[in-house]
Design a protein around this motif. Sequence first.
Motif, PDB file in Angstrom:
ATOM      1  N   UNK A  54       7.903  -8.058 -10.542  1.00  9.29           N
ATOM      2  CA  UNK A  54       8.334  -8.967 -11.137  1.00  9.29           C
ATOM      3  C   UNK A  54       9.294  -8.845 -12.167  1.00  9.29           C
ATOM      4  N   UNK A  55      10.709  -9.193 -12.366  1.00  8.74           N
ATOM      5  CA  UNK A  55      11.432  -9.156 -13.349  1.00  8.74           C
ATOM      6  C   UNK A  55      12.288  -7.675 -13.412  1.00  8.74           C
ATOM      7  N   UNK A  56      12.208  -7.061 -12.202  1.00  9.28           N
ATOM      8  CA  UNK A  56      12.677  -5.534 -12.274  1.00  9.28           C
ATOM      9  C   UNK A  56      14.248  -5.977 -11.881  1.00  9.28           C
ATOM     10  N   UNK A  57      14.888  -4.989 -12.114  1.00  7.85           N
ATOM     11  CA  UNK A  57      16.484  -5.073 -12.009  1.00  7.85           C
ATOM     12  C   UNK A  57      16.718  -4.421 -10.541  1.00  7.85           C
ATOM     13  N   UNK A  58      16.963  -5.444  -9.659  1.00 10.70           N
ATOM     14  CA  UNK A  58      17.127  -4.782  -8.263  1.00 10.70           C
ATOM     15  C   UNK A  58      18.449  -4.055  -8.106  1.00 10.70           C
ATOM     16  N   UNK A  59      19.225  -3.834  -9.091  1.00  8.31           N
ATOM     17  CA  UNK A  59      20.554  -3.227  -9.002  1.00  8.31           C
ATOM     18  C   UNK A  59      20.400  -1.828  -9.491  1.00  8.31           C
ATOM     19  N   UNK A  60      19.217  -1.377 -10.047  1.00 12.56           N
ATOM     20  CA  UNK A  60      18.773   0.047 -10.177  1.00 12.56           C
ATOM     21  C   UNK A  60      18.431   0.583  -9.021  1.00 12.56           C
ATOM     22  N   UNK A  61      18.920   1.843  -8.575  1.00 13.80           N
ATOM     23  CA  UNK A  61      18.726   2.522  -7.361  1.00 13.80           C
ATOM     24  C   UNK A  61      17.114   2.942  -7.311  1.00 13.80           C
ATOM     25  N   UNK A  62      16.664   2.770  -6.200  1.00  5.80           N
ATOM     26  CA  UNK A  62      15.507   3.191  -5.666  1.00  5.80           C
ATOM     27  C   UNK A  62      15.331   4.764  -5.739  1.00  5.80           C
ATOM     28  N   UNK A  63      14.284   5.452  -5.778  1.00  8.49           N
ATOM     29  CA  UNK A  63      14.230   6.855  -5.646  1.00  8.49           C
ATOM     30  C   UNK A  63      15.036   7.386  -4.696  1.00  8.49           C
ATOM     31  N   UNK A  64      15.847   8.380  -4.942  1.00 11.60           N
ATOM     32  CA  UNK A  64      16.925   8.968  -3.986  1.00 11.60           C
ATOM     33  C   UNK A  64      17.088  10.511  -4.186  1.00 11.60           C
ATOM     34  N   UNK A  65      17.283  11.053  -3.202  1.00 13.88           N
ATOM     35  CA  UNK A  65      17.363  12.516  -3.242  1.00 13.88           C
ATOM     36  C   UNK A  65      18.790  12.930  -3.516  1.00 13.88           C
ATOM     37  N   UNK A  66      19.256  13.462  -4.595  1.00 12.35           N
ATOM     38  CA  UNK A  66      20.406  13.482  -4.903  1.00 12.35           C
ATOM     39  C   UNK A  66      21.399  14.579  -4.261  1.00 12.35           C
ATOM     40  N   UNK A  67      20.569  15.547  -3.590  1.00  8.60           N
ATOM     41  CA  UNK A  67      21.216  16.593  -2.789  1.00  8.60           C
ATOM     42  C   UNK A  67      20.353  16.862  -1.378  1.00  8.60           C
ATOM     43  N   UNK A  68      21.262  17.422  -0.358  1.00 11.78           N
ATOM     44  CA  UNK A  68      20.286  17.521   0.956  1.00 11.78           C
ATOM     45  C   UNK A  68      19.097  18.363   0.675  1.00 11.78           C
ATOM     46  N   UNK A  69      19.314  19.323  -0.034  1.00 15.97           N
ATOM     47  CA  UNK A  69      18.182  20.162  -0.319  1.00 15.97           C
ATOM     48  C   UNK A  69      17.100  19.998  -1.416  1.00 15.97           C
ATOM     49  N   UNK A  70      17.262  18.925  -1.808  1.00 12.22           N
ATOM     50  CA  UNK A  70      16.409  18.597  -3.173  1.00 12.22           C
ATOM     51  C   UNK A  70      14.918  18.011  -2.630  1.00 12.22           C
ATOM     52  N   UNK A  71      13.966  18.734  -3.295  1.00 11.22           N
ATOM     53  CA  UNK A  71      12.496  18.491  -2.934  1.00 11.22           C
ATOM     54  C   UNK A  71      12.134  17.249  -3.561  1.00 11.22           C
ATOM     55  N   UNK A  72      12.841  16.921  -4.684  1.00 12.23           N
ATOM     56  CA  UNK A  72      12.219  15.675  -5.456  1.00 12.23           C
ATOM     57  C   UNK A  72      13.183  14.614  -5.451  1.00 12.23           C
ATOM     58  N   UNK A  73      12.872  13.348  -5.196  1.00  6.44           N
ATOM     59  CA  UNK A  73      13.737  12.312  -5.479  1.00  6.44           C
ATOM     60  C   UNK A  73      13.845  11.689  -6.818  1.00  6.44           C
ATOM     61  N   UNK A  74      14.895  11.592  -7.410  1.00  3.30           N
ATOM     62  CA  UNK A  74      15.220  10.950  -9.010  1.00  3.30           C
ATOM     63  C   UNK A  74      14.561   9.650  -8.853  1.00  3.30           C
ATOM     64  N   UNK A  75      13.733   9.409  -9.905  1.00  2.43           N
ATOM     65  CA  UNK A  75      13.192   8.074 -10.234  1.00  2.43           C
ATOM     66  C   UNK A  75      13.734   7.754 -11.460  1.00  2.43           C
ATOM     67  N   UNK A  76      14.245   6.376 -11.666  1.00  2.00           N
ATOM     68  CA  UNK A  76      14.905   5.781 -12.696  1.00  2.00           C
ATOM     69  C   UNK A  76      14.159   4.718 -13.600  1.00  2.00           C
TER      70      UNK A  76
END
Length: 156
Positions: free
Chosen positions: A13-35
Amino acid sequence: MAQDIEIRVAWCAGADRSVPLPFYETAGAAGADLRANFPVGERDGVIVKAGGRTLVPTGIQIEIPEGYEIQVRPRSGLALRHGITLPNSPGTIDNDYRGPLGVIVLNAGEEPFHIAHGARIAQLVVAPVLRARFVVAGGLSHTARSGGGFGSTGTG
């Protein structure tokens, strides 16, 4: 090739839905960036004093499949340039947790650090979980190290 695992996400509740969900920035990334996703009225972000720590909201809740966990890890660039790390790294999110996802951020640097709304603050690594059965044994097998403690394997 990496296996895709579906992680279900719900907005808090109250989250800004325009902030991207966790996402892998490169094809070889093991970790998805969290904002960072601060609630309305706190969208200027937060300043973490040198030596201080804070809980940063992400605006999401997640559902992890049985047999998996998610590890929350620091971002190396933030650690190197600013001393920003996670004190319980890697943090574990168990598959039965459904509450809001927050990240404990520690400023081990020498200057205050501003965490902006929408900034990438950590990375998420999905990992399989093995469960152990702990049993009392009459004795343990001997190894070259055996009871040697911290530093017992030498230096360098």
